[in-house]
Every structure is written in C-alpha cells, then in structure tokens.
Write an enzyme that holds these catalytic residues in place. Sequence first.
Site, short mmCIF file in Angstrom:
data_model
loop_
_atom_site.label_atom_id
_atom_site.label_comp_id
_atom_site.label_asym_id
_atom_site.label_seq_id
_atom_site.Cartn_x
_atom_site.Cartn_y
_atom_site.Cartn_z
N HIS A 22 1.91 -1.71 3.33
CA HIS A 22 0.79 -1.11 2.60
C HIS A 22 -0.49 -1.67 3.20
CE1 HIS A 22 0.02 1.07 -1.41
NE2 HIS A 22 0.81 1.81 -0.66
N ASN A 23 -0.57 -1.55 4.52
CA ASN A 23 -1.62 -2.22 5.27
C ASN A 23 -3.00 -1.61 5.03
OD1 ASN A 23 0.55 -3.60 6.35
ND2 ASN A 23 0.62 -2.36 8.22
N ASP A 47 12.43 8.08 -5.91
CA ASP A 47 11.16 7.57 -6.41
C ASP A 47 10.02 8.40 -5.84
OD1 ASP A 47 11.53 6.24 -3.75
OD2 ASP A 47 9.55 5.44 -4.24
N HIS A 79 2.99 8.63 8.78
CA HIS A 79 3.63 7.75 7.81
C HIS A 79 4.93 8.33 7.28
CE1 HIS A 79 3.99 4.81 4.55
NE2 HIS A 79 4.26 5.83 3.77
N GLN A 97 1.30 6.22 -9.35
CA GLN A 97 2.42 5.29 -9.29
C GLN A 97 3.35 5.40 -10.50
OE1 GLN A 97 2.61 2.70 -6.41
NE2 GLN A 97 1.78 4.71 -5.93
#
Length: 765
Positions: free
Chosen positions: A116-117, A291, A65, A337
Amino acid sequence: MTVSPTSAPTQAIDTVERAATTPDEPQPFGELGLKDDEYQRIREILGRRPTDTELAMYSVMWSEHCSYKSSKVHLRYFGETTTDEMRAGMLAGIGENAGVVDIGDGWAVTFKVESHNHPSYVEPYQGAATGVGGIVRDIMAMGARPVAVMDQLRFGAADAPDTRRVLDGVVRGIGGYGNSLGLPNIGGETVFDACYAGNPLVNAMCVGVLRQEDLHMAFASGTGNKIILFGARTGLDGIGGVSVLASDTFDAENSRKKLPSVQVGDPFMEKVLIECCLELYAGGLVVGIQDLGGAGLACATSELASAGDGGMEVRLEAVPLRTAGMTPAEVLCSESQERMCAVVTPENVDAFLAVCRKWDVLATVIGEVTDGDRLRITWHGQTVVDVPPRTVAHEGPVYQRPLARPDTQDALNADSSARLPRPATGAELRATLLALLGSPHLCSRAFITEQYDRYVRGNTVLAEHADGGVLRVDETTGRGIAVSTDASGRYTMLDPYAGAQLALAEAYRNVAVTGATPVAVTNCLNFGSPEDPAVMWQFAQAVRGLADGCVALGIPVTGGNVSFYNQTGSAAILPTPVVGVLGVLDDVSRRLPTALGAEPGETLMLLGETRDEFDGSVWAQVTADHLGGLPPKVDLAREKLLAEVLRAASRDGLVSAAHDLSEGGLAQAVVEAALAGETGCRIVLPEDADPFVTLFSESAGRVLVAVPRTEESRFRSMCEARGLPAVRIGVVDQASDEVEVQGLFTVPLAELRQTSESVLPRLFG
C-alpha cells in the site's frame, strides 16, 4: 449519512443500448489510464464502444495494479519452476486471494504480503491502516481466522523533513488498525534510505489459521445462487484508489492532490466482519467468497464470475450507499473498505442474513449466478454492463516490456568498498560499533514496535526482538508457526538475481533460527516504472533469482504482489523484493529465542563461513554513504544445511539461543542478543582473523548460537558430521554488565542500550 439503496437516478445513464447506437461518442479513456490500443481492444471484445460504467470497470481492472500486465510474463516462471514435490503441501497457490499451506494435524495456514505504498505517501495514516485491513480481508476470504500481522516499511532519509510526517502516520495507522482488530504485530523491518523519499514502501503481511476442511475459494457457481454484499456501506472514498495510485508515478507537486483516492478504514467494522465471516463458514453458508479491495465491486464480481461455471447478474442500485448521487461507475469501482461479497444458495440466504444481523453487519442480496457466460450489471432496470467476465478479470493486456541491463551497472559493480579506509585499532573498532548501532539503520526499533500490540490473543511465543515471529496454533499439541519477512534494496541494486536470493536466504534463516522448518514463501516485489528497460531488467532478474532460490531450498512460492511505479519523477527506488517465509514447529516450547543468558555460562559459537564482504553493507553506508561492488555470496545449499542443524539442535536441546547475522555482522548480532538477555559476554576472536572482517562482515549463511556448557561437545560433533563450519567465539557472562571483545575493547551494556534506543525518539519523538 446513509442513503437508501433504492434512490432513483438523478442523471442520464449511459446504457448498453445507448452505447450500441452512439459508436462515435468521445470517451476519456486516456484520463482513466487506458492506452489507445487497449481502448480499441475493449471495443473489439464488446463489438461496440463501452458504456461509461464498462469503461471505468475495464480501466481499473486493466490497471497495472490489478492486471499485472507488465509482470505476468515474468511471474509465470514461478509456476514453471515449482515441482510436484514442492507443491505437495500447498492447498491453494498463485492466483487465489492468498496461499494456503498444510502444516499438519489437519491445520492449514494462509499468508500473504501486499503493498500500500502510494496511498501511504498521499495520506500516511489511512494508507497504512487500509493496507492492513485489505490484507486481513484477503486472509478472511480463504476461510481463515487472521492471527497476526507483520510489516515491511521503507522511508526516506531519517533526517529528511517529510520522513517525520510519513513515518508518524504510517506507524499510527498500522498500530491503530491492527491493535483495534486484536491482531498481534509479530515482526518486520523498518529501513531508511533517501531513495524512498516521496515514495515510501508499506508492505503488510497477514497470517491466518484454519482447519483444512474450512478452506474457501473465490468462485461463483450454481445457477440461481445469490450474490450477497455485506459489510460497510459504499461511498466515494477510494474511487480510483489503489488500482490507480499504484499504477502511476508521483511527482512532488501533485501527490497531495490525490488525497480523495485514499480509502478510509474502520477497524471496528472489520473486527465484527471477521467474526461474522467465521460464523458463516462454520454454518456452511458460503459457496464462494471474495473480499472487496482494489477496484471494489468491479473486481469482486468479475473475478467471482470468471472463476465459476456460469455468468452473473448484479443489480447495482441495491448496493447500500453512504453518499447520495453516486453514479453506477462510482458504485462499481469504489474502494470503500470492510466489504465482502459471497455466493450463497437460495435456501441458505435467510440463515446467512440472520448471522449478519446478529453481528450488526449490513447484508444485501445484489444479484445471482446465471447459466450464461456474461456479467450483466443493471442500474434501476437499465443495463450498464454486459461483458465476458474473463476479459475483465483475467484476459487483460499482457506486455513483454523491453528490458536492458543498465549501462551504469558495470561501473557500479566495479566501485568496490575495498577502497574505503577501515578501522584497525581497538578504539577505532569500538567507535565503529557505536556508530553503526547509533545510526538510524541499525538502532533499536522499539520506538516503533512498542506502538503495536505484540501479545494480544495470547498465542505469541516470539516477536520483536526475535528474528522470526512465532505463534502457537494448537494449544493441545503445541504445534506452531514461525514467520519472517526480509528485503535488501542495496544488495538487489548491485545484483538483482543475487539480491532476491539474499532476501530469500535471510527470511529462510530467520525462520530457521527459531527452530522451525521453513515450508513456503510469499513475496511483494517493489520496483520502479515498468516502462524503464533498466527497471524491467532488475525485475526479471529478481524474479528468476527468487524462483531459482526456492527450487534450491525446496519450498514453493504460494503467491505474492507486484508494486510498480515506485519512483518520484524519474528517480526510482532501490529495487526491493520483499520475501516472506513460513515455517512450522512441532512444539513451540522448543523454539529458540534470541536472548542470551538462558543457561549459566553458555558458549557462543559462530556457524557458517565469514568472508571479506562489505559491498552494499551498512558499514559502507554509514561511514562513507557508499553503494557499489558485488553483494555477499549466496550459498543456498549451506542455508539449507544450517536450517537442518538448527532444527535438530532445537529438538535435542543442544542450543539455548540463536540469532541470525545480517546487517552489521557479528558485532551487531552479539549486541542485540546481549541486550535482549540483559547479560554481558566476552568475545574471543580467532587469532589468525582480521578483527574488522570478523566483527562487521555481512557474509550470508551465518548464525550466532548460545550452547549450554554441557552440550558443547555434542553440538560440535553434530556440526562436524554435517560439514557445517562452527567456531567458538566467546562465552556468556551473566555476572558482567558489558560486552568485551578480548584484547580490543569493552562497551558497557548501558552505553549500548542508550546508543541504540535514543536514536528514533530523538528523530521522531
């Protein structure tokens, strides 16, 4: 529960000093996803074994990823084929958090799609919600205000038992997060196919707007500059999350056990984080910014350091925690997050922290930029990471995976839909129309899209049911943008090169039918396991098809995402390259809607060439569950010409509505446009044409347009002068409440609406 960032360690820590003196200590690199040769390479880079924290850092950053280790050799083709002319309007491209494009008048737009599978199957609500949150932060990190989202969703068969669970959670997650942020959801696709059972696709796009001078990049430079972590506290949620989940396959028995790896989102925290970032940018308080998404601080620190001109030192114990007893590796790799990491000059630290306090955003200085070339991370004074940052972020393993055209491909291509029985009579054609319209594949998506706010912020000009979403950017001039995302796994299965180009062509055409000029592309490439040579052949072909298609259209790929290991056991999904296209409108008041009936007695014209092309079509899928043959012909020169005609027609007021033809062909396009305008119409098919082919063919490069009666002659002349086929196929009848195909059948609008709108509520309501 909140935890002081100065909590003392409660267990022995594996330090760099200890690692150097215990070279033979066994390490669980295999359990972390590293292969033996990858582990040995880490030892060579460091000249010793890695610490536990370094091992965790390399494992997540060298995952499929994060590192693109199987796709990188193919993705280079995008850069190799992009010309200087194509790059002219690109302010930031591949390698940045998101692509940025000049749209004129000092404005820029940044946009990107990400997957975001896997998390969305394990925990659909949080998986989808944090997918939206993650892509929004990518856009924020470029200096932009996020202004809209879109989504590409793929689920298993609509009547499969688990599809209800996954769809319900995903749709609520997207709506719950996006609506709370105040971002309109302006379009997308929802597709059902048995291949996605156990492995749904949740691809989220975000679009942001900024003034060109506000563009920010992810880099750490300036010795002595401070590293500030701001946003939510760090917890155990997401440990080994997307970076691990997206680098592995699912099997039916263990997928639900992966729940702790799915991140938990807080959209209200993200909302204030957006406003906080925008004020920080406006005050000139940010040197560089990143981010925190996949791999968390491990990714943010290594990417910032490797993109800058120095090194970095980070004090990991300074990170504000919400869970007691976290190890350094957990703090570093947590994917909690709503967090950002900024590089700030010492003189601006107080002002930076003051802005964060104003917005009630927790901010902590956790380190500084150094004049060396190392990334050093300490834990209560003990060094737990000491690495060259580029080896973590950019110099991971690169694989030239074996690829091979599948042995089954010839048989698949030979199995044409031409052998299937076709409807011939008016009654059979009518029944076919209703069967397609009433299938989960072509029915109304209102049950889903009405859970999203499409008009919040007041700048949405077109959304669902339009082909492309349209947003106003400048209220004074009317300058705006159009965006569309498209994909076809069925076409790509038949021919990966052509399938990728067909997805590109449709997204390009969907932007063009709004009257916009397409200017840039992003993508999200969803495929099975890269360890399967057949999958790698599909992937390589799709990349080349997409890149060559962009060259033909003259628009660049600005960035994208790759999602591998989309399969359950050994069964891969259909290869699904998602393509997003951005277009620019000088004045959104001239945009072209989908709905018929804006002008009395409009003439309906079909632009483009219709051929007998049904392989891979929805008709073949619905009537015979058939997939075989060759996809429709792609003519990108014709697509470009079509876009030019639509843009000129929009500018000169020659067309009052336009709708792309795709799944379901002309019949579906007419029904959708008539229902959108709540008006009847009469279709007159060419005398020498096969009614079935004319109504249901899925030939590419076609658009249905409504032309004001007074402009029909001028519009015909324009098409003839440019060599674009244009056939008069009917009229809009505002006094009618039915769609008539003259001499064949008639269907009342009420029956069409009921057939279309009842399907998803019946299945999922």
